[in-house]
Design an enzyme around this catalytic site. Structure first.
Site, PDB file in Angstrom:
ATOM      1  N   ASN A   9       0.865  -1.178   0.000  1.00  0.00           N
ATOM      2  CA  ASN A   9       0.000   0.000   0.000  1.00  0.00           C
ATOM      3  C   ASN A   9       0.903   1.230   0.000  1.00  0.00           C
ATOM      4  OD1 ASN A   9      -1.770   2.060   0.519  1.00  0.00           O
ATOM      5  ND2 ASN A   9      -2.391   1.341   2.562  1.00  0.00           N
ATOM      6  N   TRP A  10       0.994   1.861  -1.144  1.00  0.00           N
ATOM      7  CA  TRP A  10       1.930   2.985  -1.277  1.00  0.00           C
ATOM      8  C   TRP A  10       1.440   4.234  -0.559  1.00  0.00           C
ATOM      9  CZ3 TRP A  10       4.204   3.384  -6.932  1.00  0.00           C
ATOM     10  CH2 TRP A  10       4.762   2.148  -7.297  1.00  0.00           C
ATOM     11  N   LYS A  11       0.168   4.271  -0.208  1.00  0.00           N
ATOM     12  CA  LYS A  11      -0.434   5.461   0.425  1.00  0.00           C
ATOM     13  C   LYS A  11      -0.177   6.685  -0.472  1.00  0.00           C
ATOM     14  CE  LYS A  11      -0.109   3.126   4.811  1.00  0.00           C
ATOM     15  NZ  LYS A  11      -0.058   3.180   6.272  1.00  0.00           N
ATOM     16  N   HIS A  96      -9.412   0.934   5.078  1.00  0.00           N
ATOM     17  CA  HIS A  96      -8.125   1.132   5.752  1.00  0.00           C
ATOM     18  C   HIS A  96      -8.321   2.046   6.962  1.00  0.00           C
ATOM     19  CE1 HIS A  96      -4.017   2.409   6.527  1.00  0.00           C
ATOM     20  NE2 HIS A  96      -3.654   1.295   5.904  1.00  0.00           N
ATOM     21  N   GLU A  98      -6.718   4.475   8.011  1.00  0.00           N
ATOM     22  CA  GLU A  98      -6.572   5.911   7.709  1.00  0.00           C
ATOM     23  C   GLU A  98      -7.845   6.465   7.077  1.00  0.00           C
ATOM     24  OE1 GLU A  98      -2.857   5.451   5.586  1.00  0.00           O
ATOM     25  OE2 GLU A  98      -1.965   4.833   7.479  1.00  0.00           O
ATOM     26  N   GLU A 168      -5.106  -5.150  10.459  1.00  0.00           N
ATOM     27  CA  GLU A 168      -4.066  -4.147  10.695  1.00  0.00           C
ATOM     28  C   GLU A 168      -4.343  -3.449  12.026  1.00  0.00           C
ATOM     29  OE1 GLU A 168      -2.192  -2.823   6.679  1.00  0.00           O
ATOM     30  OE2 GLU A 168      -3.874  -1.522   7.106  1.00  0.00           O
ATOM     31  N   GLY A 174       2.659   2.209  10.860  1.00  0.00           N
ATOM     32  CA  GLY A 174       3.593   3.330  10.742  1.00  0.00           C
ATOM     33  C   GLY A 174       4.316   3.672  12.034  1.00  0.00           C
ATOM     34  N   SER A 214       3.634  -2.236  10.267  1.00  0.00           N
ATOM     35  CA  SER A 214       5.080  -2.298  10.443  1.00  0.00           C
ATOM     36  C   SER A 214       5.702  -3.635  10.023  1.00  0.00           C
ATOM     37  CB  SER A 214       5.459  -1.948  11.890  1.00  0.00           C
ATOM     38  OG  SER A 214       5.099  -0.611  12.177  1.00  0.00           O
TER      39      SER A 214
HETATM   40  P1  13P Z   1       3.200   0.353   7.741  1.00  0.00           P
HETATM   41  O1  13P Z   1       3.725  -0.921   7.134  1.00  0.00           O
HETATM   42  O2  13P Z   1       3.920   1.573   7.306  1.00  0.00           O
HETATM   43  O3  13P Z   1       3.035   0.225   9.210  1.00  0.00           O
HETATM   44  O4  13P Z   1       1.695   0.525   7.151  1.00  0.00           O
HETATM   45  C1  13P Z   1       0.819  -0.534   7.195  1.00  0.00           C
HETATM   46  C2  13P Z   1      -0.389  -0.202   6.415  1.00  0.00           C
HETATM   47  O5  13P Z   1      -1.137   0.693   6.789  1.00  0.00           O
HETATM   48  C3  13P Z   1      -0.639  -0.940   5.182  1.00  0.00           C
HETATM   49  O6  13P Z   1      -1.931  -0.714   4.707  1.00  0.00           O
END
Ligand code: 13P
Length: 251
Positions: A9-11, A96, A98, A168, A174, A214
């Site tokens: 997931n590149w966000k 997600h 976020e 998650e 993160g 993470s």
């Molecule tokens: P990180 O791997 O940066 O913790 O992010 C996880 C994530 O939100 C994947 O969708």
């Protein structure tokens, strides 16, 4: 036998040029690797078409990070499922944390998005996860149960064959704090049992449940060795070709 999925997931990272560079590195790295897993990248909308052209004929598959729940209409700034499909997307991330916390997405909205995705032949990567305070209050299972059952409300099992769930824990996203393999496995096992009770044993057995939060090359092997962990949804570590490739190798 559930084939593992490693999804990145590149966000909101990588413009078109940076996207092309990362994809080239991934393609090069995968030439000499026989990946025993499905590899999915989820770049931002602006890179989807180009990504699709670049990965054609390779083992990498394409996903998007979000879309709008309606089919078409006056929704300035939004992107529909059909539009994603037309760029070559096969997967889409839904729910997600976020999106839930920053963009106020509710379980009801997520349920509509899952329906819209499936109706458009997009495979949902449906995310669930508890907050730190919920884990500390010992209500992780209640939270996960609510998110899973509300997200999948009114679906019959036949409809869900392409579903992937991603667990998650929000406190691990993160932050560098990964759920340890046992903590993650406990929740994955809980989700599978929940699906078995509410849908069917056969579906529960075939459902792929990914872990996210993470995930890094140095912890992915132990996480992926757990019985109910069928892959990873990777954030930060997927932005570097070498670390994403190493996670793929560990699967
Ligand atoms: P990180 O791997 O940066 O913790 O992010 C996880 C994530 O939100 C994947 O969708």
């Amino acid at each position: 036998m559930r084939i593992k999925v490693i999804a990145g997931n590149w966000k909101m990272n990588n413009d078109l040029f940076e996207s092309k560079d990362l994809i080239s590195r991934l393609l090069n790295g995968l030439i000499n690797t026989t990946a025993n897993c499905e590899v999915v990248i989820c770049p931002p909308f602006t890179s989807l078409s180009e990504a699709s052209a670049m990965i054609k004929g390779s083992t990498i598959k394409l996903g998007a990070q979000n879309f709008h729940q309606e089919e078409i209409g006056a929704f300035t700034g939004e992107v529909s499922a059909k539009m994603l499909l037309s760029t070559g997307c096969e997967f889409v991330i839904i729910g997600h944390s976020e999106r839930r916390t920053i963009f106020m997405e509710t379980d009801e909205l997520i349920n509509k998005k899952i329906l819209r995705a499936i109706n458009n032949n997009l495979k949902p990567i449906f995310c669930v996860g508890e907050l730190l305070e919920e884990r500390e209050k010992n209500i992780t299972e209640q939270v996960i149960q609510r998110q899973v059952l509300k997200g999948l409300e009114n679906f019959s099992v036949g409809y869900l064959k392409n579903l992937i769930i991603a667990y998650e824990p929000v406190w691990a996203i993160g932050t560098g704090k990964t759920a340890n393999p046992q903590q993650a496995e406990e929740v994955h096992h809980f989700i599978r049992k929940l699906i078995e009770r509410h849908f069917s044993q056969e579906f529960a057995k075939s459902l792929r449940i990914l872990y996210g939060g993470s995930v890094k090359p140095d912890n992915s092997k132990d996480l992926l060795a757990q019985k109910n962990i069928d892959g990873a949804l990777v954030g930060g570590a997927c932005l570097n070709a070498d670390s994403f490739l190493n996670i793929i190798k560990s699967a």
